[in-house]
Write an enzyme that holds these catalytic residues in place. Structure first.
Site, PDB file in Angstrom:
ATOM      1  N   GLU A  30      -5.480  -4.882  10.569  1.00 45.08           N
ATOM      2  CA  GLU A  30      -4.478  -3.830  10.748  1.00 45.08           C
ATOM      3  C   GLU A  30      -4.782  -3.068  12.036  1.00 45.08           C
ATOM      4  OE1 GLU A  30      -2.557  -2.724   6.668  1.00 45.08           O
ATOM      5  OE2 GLU A  30      -4.102  -1.297   7.200  1.00 45.08           O
ATOM      6  N   HIS A  32      -9.579   1.236   4.912  1.00 45.30           N
ATOM      7  CA  HIS A  32      -8.293   1.453   5.594  1.00 45.30           C
ATOM      8  C   HIS A  32      -8.498   2.403   6.776  1.00 45.30           C
ATOM      9  CE1 HIS A  32      -4.174   2.558   6.445  1.00 45.30           C
ATOM     10  NE2 HIS A  32      -3.832   1.451   5.815  1.00 45.30           N
ATOM     11  N   SER A  69       3.358  -1.969  10.414  1.00 46.16           N
ATOM     12  CA  SER A  69       4.802  -2.005  10.678  1.00 46.16           C
ATOM     13  C   SER A  69       5.463  -3.343  10.353  1.00 46.16           C
ATOM     14  CB  SER A  69       5.106  -1.596  12.127  1.00 46.16           C
ATOM     15  OG  SER A  69       4.691  -0.256  12.348  1.00 46.16           O
ATOM     16  N   LYS A 120       0.229   4.276  -0.343  1.00 48.18           N
ATOM     17  CA  LYS A 120      -0.375   5.482   0.251  1.00 48.18           C
ATOM     18  C   LYS A 120      -0.094   6.705  -0.630  1.00 48.18           C
ATOM     19  CE  LYS A 120      -0.184   3.177   4.682  1.00 48.18           C
ATOM     20  NZ  LYS A 120      -0.142   3.256   6.125  1.00 48.18           N
ATOM     21  N   ASN A 163       0.885  -1.171   0.000  1.00 54.95           N
ATOM     22  CA  ASN A 163       0.000   0.000   0.000  1.00 54.95           C
ATOM     23  C   ASN A 163       0.918   1.215   0.000  1.00 54.95           C
ATOM     24  OD1 ASN A 163      -1.735   2.075   0.481  1.00 54.95           O
ATOM     25  ND2 ASN A 163      -2.409   1.374   2.506  1.00 54.95           N
ATOM     26  N   GLU A 167      -6.845   4.763   7.831  1.00 53.62           N
ATOM     27  CA  GLU A 167      -6.598   6.183   7.532  1.00 53.62           C
ATOM     28  C   GLU A 167      -7.832   6.811   6.883  1.00 53.62           C
ATOM     29  OE1 GLU A 167      -2.904   5.486   5.499  1.00 53.62           O
ATOM     30  OE2 GLU A 167      -1.987   4.953   7.418  1.00 53.62           O
ATOM     31  N   GLY A 210       2.377   2.447  10.834  1.00 54.96           N
ATOM     32  CA  GLY A 210       3.299   3.569  10.680  1.00 54.96           C
ATOM     33  C   GLY A 210       3.987   3.978  11.968  1.00 54.96           C
TER      34      GLY A 210
HETATM   35  P1  13P Z   1       2.987   0.515   7.723  1.00 53.23           P
HETATM   36  O1  13P Z   1       3.513  -0.785   7.164  1.00 53.23           O
HETATM   37  O2  13P Z   1       3.738   1.711   7.208  1.00 53.23           O
HETATM   38  O3  13P Z   1       2.848   0.471   9.204  1.00 53.23           O
HETATM   39  O4  13P Z   1       1.500   0.681   7.132  1.00 53.23           O
HETATM   40  C1  13P Z   1       0.630  -0.396   7.215  1.00 53.23           C
HETATM   41  C2  13P Z   1      -0.577  -0.093   6.447  1.00 53.23           C
HETATM   42  O5  13P Z   1      -1.333   0.802   6.764  1.00 53.23           O
HETATM   43  C3  13P Z   1      -0.838  -0.885   5.237  1.00 53.23           C
HETATM   44  O6  13P Z   1      -2.100  -0.642   4.727  1.00 53.23           O
END
Ligand code: 13P
Length: 253
Positions: A167, A95, A212, A11, A9, A97, A173
């Site tokens: 997740e 997601h 992560s 982003k 992903n 976010e 992150g």
């Molecule tokens: P990170 O791997 O940067 O923690 O992000 C995970 C994520 O949100 C994947 O969709």
């Protein structure tokens, strides 16, 4: 058996050039006969160039979201049919976010998921609790509610054409990954919950872990029986670490 799946992903990262270079490095670095399914989800604007570059490659293309409607006056949205036209196989929905920063509700996410299913895109449905919810002992309750909202609308059978990603928000992150045992506990819970309704669906659905994941911790996470791969953020932006994670999935999932 469930074929492992590792999806990047990306982003809101990248430029035309960095996307081209990253895809070239992945195409070069992936082994010939892949035991693992691999996908990448660039930002919408990079999808056309990725589609061109990935033609006749094994890497699946995906989007980071998908519209909840068919077509029409919905400024800023991109429909499932449009994504299909540009070679997408996958679409991330729900997601954290999107839930957190754009107030996407369970109902909206269910509608997005249903559009993906309807058009033959494989939704990657993200679910997971915040730190506050975990500390309050509400983890199972939260994933139940997030999952139920979607399955009530789209039906349990839709999971034959979808992927679930657990997740935990506190692990995204932050560099603070769930331990393999913490992740496995929730993955097993999700699978058991589904098995109570339909054993075959539960056994076949892939449940990815995200939060992560990196080149160092991937192997231990993927070694868990109910973790079928990963949804990778930061570590998917570098070819070396992403390829190491794909390799780990091939060896241990
Ligand atoms: P990170 O791997 O940067 O923690 O992000 C995970 C994520 O949100 C994947 O969709």
């Amino acid at each position: 058996m469930r074929r492992p799946l590792v999806v990047g992903n990306w982003k809101m990262h990248g430029t035309r050039e960095s996307v081209r270079d990253l895809l070239a490095a992945l195409l070069q670095g992936l082994p010939g006969n892949l035991a693992v399914e691999v996908g990448v989800c660039p930002a919408y604007v990079f999808i056309p160039q990725a589609f061109e570059q990935l033609q006749s490659s094994p890497i699946l293309l995906g989007a980071q979201n998908v519209a909840d409607r068919e077509v029409g006056a919905f400024t800023g949205e991109v429909s499932a049919a449009m994504l299909k036209e540009f070679g997408c196989h996958l679409a991330i929905v729900g997601h954290s976010e999107r839930r957190q920063f754009y107030n996407e509700s369970d109902a909206l996410i269910a509608a997005r998921y249903q559009q993906a299913i309807k058009h033959g895109l494989c939704p990657i449905l993200c679910i997971g609790e915040t730190l506050k919810q975990r500390e309050a002992g509400q983890t199972f309750e939260v994933v139940d509610a997030q999952l139920d909202a979607v399955l009530e609308r789209a039906g349990l059978d839709s999971l034959a054409h979808a992927v679930i990603a657990y997740e935990p928000v506190w692990a995204i992150g932050t560099g603070r990954t769930a331990t393999p045992e913490q992740a496995q506990e929730v993955h097993a819970y999700i699978r058991q919950k589904l098995a109570a309704q339909d054993r075959r669906i539960a056994e076949n659905v892939r449940i990815l872990y995200g939060g992560s994941v990196n080149a160092e911790n991937a192997k231990a996470l993927f070694a868990m029986p109910d973790i079928d791969g990963g949804l990778i953020g930061g570590a998917s932006l570098k070819a070396d670490s992403f390829l190491t994670i794909v390799q780990a999935a091939g060896e241990t999932c």
